[in-house]
Design a protein around this motif. Structure first.
Motif, mmCIF file in Angstrom:
data_model
loop_
_atom_site.group_PDB
_atom_site.id
_atom_site.type_symbol
_atom_site.label_atom_id
_atom_site.label_comp_id
_atom_site.label_asym_id
_atom_site.label_seq_id
_atom_site.Cartn_x
_atom_site.Cartn_y
_atom_site.Cartn_z
ATOM 1 N N TRP A 66 0.833 -1.205 0.000
ATOM 2 C CA TRP A 66 0.000 0.000 0.000
ATOM 3 C C TRP A 66 0.870 1.258 0.000
ATOM 4 C CZ3 TRP A 66 -0.720 4.363 2.867
ATOM 5 C CH2 TRP A 66 -1.892 5.084 2.651
ATOM 6 N N ARG A 114 1.367 4.369 -2.739
ATOM 7 C CA ARG A 114 1.213 5.798 -2.423
ATOM 8 C C ARG A 114 2.462 6.587 -2.807
ATOM 9 N NH1 ARG A 114 0.924 10.140 -2.604
ATOM 10 N NH2 ARG A 114 -0.108 11.705 -1.304
ATOM 11 N N THR A 154 -5.804 -4.463 2.373
ATOM 12 C CA THR A 154 -4.753 -3.472 2.165
ATOM 13 C C THR A 154 -3.758 -3.916 1.104
ATOM 14 O OG1 THR A 154 -4.961 -2.786 4.485
ATOM 15 C CG2 THR A 154 -2.971 -2.089 3.335
ATOM 16 N N PRO A 191 -3.820 -2.205 -3.495
ATOM 17 C CA PRO A 191 -4.194 -0.795 -3.310
ATOM 18 C C PRO A 191 -4.824 -0.122 -4.522
ATOM 19 C CG PRO A 191 -1.841 -0.969 -3.715
ATOM 20 C CD PRO A 191 -2.372 -2.374 -3.701
ATOM 21 N N ASP A 208 -8.100 2.058 -0.503
ATOM 22 C CA ASP A 208 -7.112 2.157 -1.588
ATOM 23 C C ASP A 208 -6.345 3.478 -1.609
ATOM 24 O OD1 ASP A 208 -7.955 -0.307 -2.322
ATOM 25 O OD2 ASP A 208 -8.751 0.258 -4.268
ATOM 26 N N THR A 209 -5.316 3.496 -2.440
ATOM 27 C CA THR A 209 -4.587 4.736 -2.716
ATOM 28 C C THR A 209 -5.562 5.753 -3.321
ATOM 29 O OG1 THR A 209 -2.576 3.474 -3.147
ATOM 30 C CG2 THR A 209 -2.644 5.725 -3.988
#
Length: 321
Positions: free
Chosen positions: A71, A75, A274, A277, A284-285
């Motif tokens: 995750w 990001r 998680t 993502p 989610d992102t």
């Protein structure tokens, strides 16, 4: 992405009610059979469940740590998308220079074309990544989902290019190819020097890398052994809990077993939801929010009126997409 410090009980129950119902029914049945009718006696030693619980906690911690790494990497990748997008707009505006005054109007239109096509690329990559593979289809209806269509790219492309774009197997890559072809045309026209052409092409390669890194996470699920066995072990552990507690706690077995079961169930579901993502889920992102932020930044770099800026995405029920 969940941004609220508190998660609503209704959101939790939406994803856990079936398992909680099973654990409640099981505990109640064991209490009735053991204490009320005394037809079945359970006497499993507590040290057995303690050993299993310790091993399970370590296993879930390992799994969740790797799920969070996936995750967080997603990001960071989209953080690079924000940074390189700003750099791309700056390069387009400052490095593509007209040879004479007669070219200024054409240059301005060309600047807008390249920046707008990049905005189409950002939105296209978001949509492309959120298309679910068959093996990641949810087992139940998602409580929150963002709209996911290529229509968000339409305002940034001319109609003919859009019609060609939506027919491609990999639409984001098609847009990067078009950006490179337009840079080549500008170089041949004399608007870009050799050095500037190379620098801008490097930025396009950076966008290729961002797409590739995102696709690596999207197309390589976390080893299914972790997901499967964590689910099996949680089921076994939580099924045995009331059989261990009943001899000491009596009817108190029901709330106690349910509370302990919920802890392990929550840990397992956190990791499972998680690890992927880019699935258009509430954990989610936040690619939609980042896409809007990029659009605002780039329109501002083009010195457009603020009336053209899209509204910022605000959290809804503590969730940002």
């Amino acid at each position: 992405m969940i941004v609220s410090r508190n998660i609503r009980p209704a959101q939790i129950l939406h994803y856990t009610w079936k398992q909680l119902l099973y654990y409640t029914t099981l505990s109640t049945t064991i209490v009735i059979l053991h204490d009320v009718y005394e037809v079945v006696f359970f006497n499993i030693p507590s040290y057995t469940i303690a050993a299993l619980g310790t091993a399970l906690a370590i296993f879930l911690g390992f799994k969740n740590d790797h799920a969070y790494d996936r995750w967080w990497e997603a990001r960071k990748i989209w953080g690079l998308m924000v940074n390189y997008s700003r750099a791309w707009a700056r390069q387009v505006i400052t490095m593509i220079i007209p040879k004479n005054d007669a070219d200024y109007a054409e240059i301005a239109a060309f600047h807008q074309k390249l920046v707008y096509r990049h905005l189409a690329f950002v939105n296209a990559l978001r949509v492309f990544l959120r298309v679910r593979h068959a093996y990641n289809e949810p087992k139940q209806r998602e409580l929150f989902e963002d709209e996911n269509t290529y229509l968000d790219t339409k305002p940034f492309l001319d109609p003919a290019e859009y019609e060609e774009f939506i027919k491609k197997d990999n639409p984001p890559n098609f847009l990067l190819q078009r950006q490179g072809e337009d840079l080549k045309w500008a170089f041949q026209k004399g608007w870009i020097s050799d050095y500037r052409f190379v620098k801008m092409e490097e930025t396009l390669v950076d966008f290729n890398d961002i797409q590739g890194m995102s696709e690596r996470i999207k197309n390589t699920p976390m080893p299914r052994q972790y997901t499967y066995f964590s689910r099996v072990f949680v089921f076994i552990h939580c099924t045995l809990l009331p059989m261990v507690f009943i001899s000491e706690l009596g009817w108190k077995t029901i709330p106690t077993a349910l509370a302990v079961s919920f802890v392990f169930l929550a840990l397992d579901m956190i990791g499972e939801r998680t690890e992927d993502p880019f699935e258009n889920r509430l954990e989610d992102t936040p690619m939609s929010s980042l896409s809007v932020a990029i659009e605002i930044n780039l329109r501002e770099q083009l010195e457009e009126s603020k009336s053209n800026f899209p509204p910022k995405i605000k959290p809804q029920d503590g969730i940002v997409f």
